[in-house]
Scaffold this motif. Structure first.
Motif, PDB file in Angstrom:
ATOM      1  N   CYS A   7      -2.340   0.317  -1.021  1.00 28.94           N
ATOM      2  CA  CYS A   7      -1.890   1.705  -1.047  1.00 28.94           C
ATOM      3  C   CYS A   7      -0.404   1.679  -0.708  1.00 28.94           C
ATOM      4  O   CYS A   7      -0.007   1.408   0.421  1.00 28.94           O
TER       5      CYS A   7
ATOM      6  N   LEU B 218      -8.791   4.929  -3.789  1.00 34.55           N
ATOM      7  CA  LEU B 218      -7.835   4.005  -4.404  1.00 34.55           C
ATOM      8  C   LEU B 218      -8.368   3.458  -5.728  1.00 34.55           C
ATOM      9  O   LEU B 218      -7.622   3.323  -6.702  1.00 34.55           O
TER      10      LEU B 218
ATOM     11  N   ALA C 267      -0.978   8.115   1.055  1.00 33.81           N
ATOM     12  CA  ALA C 267      -1.846   8.360   2.202  1.00 33.81           C
ATOM     13  C   ALA C 267      -1.094   9.233   3.190  1.00 33.81           C
ATOM     14  O   ALA C 267       0.024   8.911   3.595  1.00 33.81           O
TER      15      ALA C 267
ATOM     16  N   LEU D 175      -4.021   0.124   4.995  1.00 35.53           N
ATOM     17  CA  LEU D 175      -3.619   0.729   3.723  1.00 35.53           C
ATOM     18  C   LEU D 175      -2.848  -0.270   2.858  1.00 35.53           C
ATOM     19  O   LEU D 175      -3.086  -0.396   1.660  1.00 35.53           O
TER      20      LEU D 175
ATOM     21  N   VAL E 127      -0.972   7.052  -5.492  1.00 37.86           N
ATOM     22  CA  VAL E 127      -1.659   7.514  -4.286  1.00 37.86           C
ATOM     23  C   VAL E 127      -0.672   7.561  -3.126  1.00 37.86           C
ATOM     24  O   VAL E 127       0.137   6.646  -2.956  1.00 37.86           O
TER      25      VAL E 127
ATOM     26  N   GLN F 146      -4.977  -2.728   1.239  1.00 36.05           N
ATOM     27  CA  GLN F 146      -5.709  -2.172   0.097  1.00 36.05           C
ATOM     28  C   GLN F 146      -4.783  -1.747  -1.038  1.00 36.05           C
ATOM     29  O   GLN F 146      -5.190  -0.998  -1.923  1.00 36.05           O
TER      30      GLN F 146
ATOM     31  N   VAL G 285     -11.450   5.782   1.634  1.00 34.81           N
ATOM     32  CA  VAL G 285     -10.100   5.400   1.184  1.00 34.81           C
ATOM     33  C   VAL G 285     -10.187   4.365   0.059  1.00 34.81           C
ATOM     34  O   VAL G 285      -9.498   4.479  -0.957  1.00 34.81           O
TER      35      VAL G 285
END
Ligand code: C2E
Ligand code: MG
Ligand code: MG
Ligand code: MG
Length: 283
Positions: free
Chosen positions: A253, A224, A236, A248, A234, A251, A220
């Motif tokens: 996301c 990214l 998920a 997530l 992006v 990070q 992942v």
């Protein structure tokens, strides 16, 4: 004795093959009826911005209300429809129905929202695929900038020049393109450089067990970073738990989809969701 076992195995195999062929033939026949009898239905799964908690898009997912078997999931018939070519008429129906539905909701006061449509490579490669889409857009009067076509990276294994040409026509119509199930296909990453795409959807395989699986975490993180380098969005997929969501978010996301927020919803329920202020609070 070994020989006998071998023979037995072979017989089982053969019976399985026959059974499989029969299942396919039955499904093919039933799929024809399904189109005529309007047994297909679209469900819609929201895509969420995890910072604002807003619904930023939907994904249309086909369902088959089989007269005797009940609800049949796409996994049970898409590949057969691809083999028989029935996928083309089925997906024309999907695109038309999604655009029609969005237009209807618009007329009921819902501001337009992105609608993701899964596209089979078989359909994408069809010669007049672009004309088909133009026709549907004309018929439904839905603004194509809200259409997002979800293709898979295996498409990049095909004649790259032709694929590129089509993607450029799609872009010319202001339709956006996502790579679905990113990271699970067989193609090289070269196409990220070449193809006019906007979004990578991280396959749910990599989101599953994210809280425990260090390898999935690395994958992942890499996706990214790749997306950032290529300036791609992006999403998920398959986010089911708060732990996965937090990893997530940590990070950066921003966009997710999954049972944590919502399962795919029948049109009526999706409409109710869109009528409320488009956000999930308390999360
Ligand atoms: P997909 O495009 O990757 O869609 C996501 C699938 O994951 C959907 O399954 C959705 O219901 C499921 N899902 C979403 N969130 C979660 C979650 O949190 N946990 C789990 N376990 N699953 C989640 P569905 O609806 O059964 O569709 C399966 C696949 O069938 C889709 O995968 C898509 O590739 C294909 N499909 C669906 N509709 C169409 C269509 O109109 N045309 C084509 N070509 N394929 C379609
Ligand atoms: Mg999809
Ligand atoms: Mg898909
Ligand atoms: Mg997917």
């Amino acid at each position: 004795k070994a020989k006998k076992d071998g023979k037995t195995n072979w017989m089982f195999f053969s019976a399985d093959m026959q059974h499989e062929a029969l299942r396919k033939a039955v499904t093919e026949r039933e799929l024809n009826k399904a189109l005529e009898n309007k047994e297909f239905e679209l469900y819609y799964q929201p895509l969420i911005n995890t910072i604002t908690q807003e619904v930023v898009g939907l994904e249309a997912l086909i369902r088959w209300n089989h007269p005797t078997k009940g609800m049949v999931p796409p996994g049970a018939f898409i590949s057969i429809a691809e083999e028989t070519g029935q996928i083309i008429s089925m997906e024309k129906w999907v695109i038309h129905e999604a655009c029609r539905q969005m237009k209807e909701w618009e007329s009921q006061g819902i501001p337009p929202i992105k609608i993701g449509i899964n596209l089979s490579p078989i359909h994408f490669q069809k010669m007049n695929f672009i004309q088909d889409i133009k026709k549907i857009v004309d018929e439904t009067q839905f603004d194509p900038q809200y259409i997002d076509l979800e293709i898979t990276e295996n498409l990049a294994l095909q004649d790259t020049e032709k694929v590129l040409e089509k993607l450029q026509s799609v872009k010319g119509m202001h339709i956006t393109v996502s790579i679905d199930d990113f990271g699970t296909g067989f193609s090289s990453l070269l196409y990220l450089k070449k193809f006019p795409i906007q979004t990578l959807k991280i396959a749910q395989e990599f989101v599953r067990n994210l809280e425990k699986d260090a390898e999935n975490q690395s994958i992942v993180t890499s996706i990214l970073a790749l997306a950032k380098a290529f300036q791609l969005n992006v999403v998920a997929e398959g986010v089911e738990t708060i732990e996965q969501l937090n990893i997530l978010r940590h990070q950066q996301c921003t966009y997710v989809q999954g049972y944590y927020y919502s399962k795919p919803l029948p049109a009526k329920e999706c409409f109710q969701l869109l009528q409320k202020p488009r956000s999930y609070d308390n999360r």
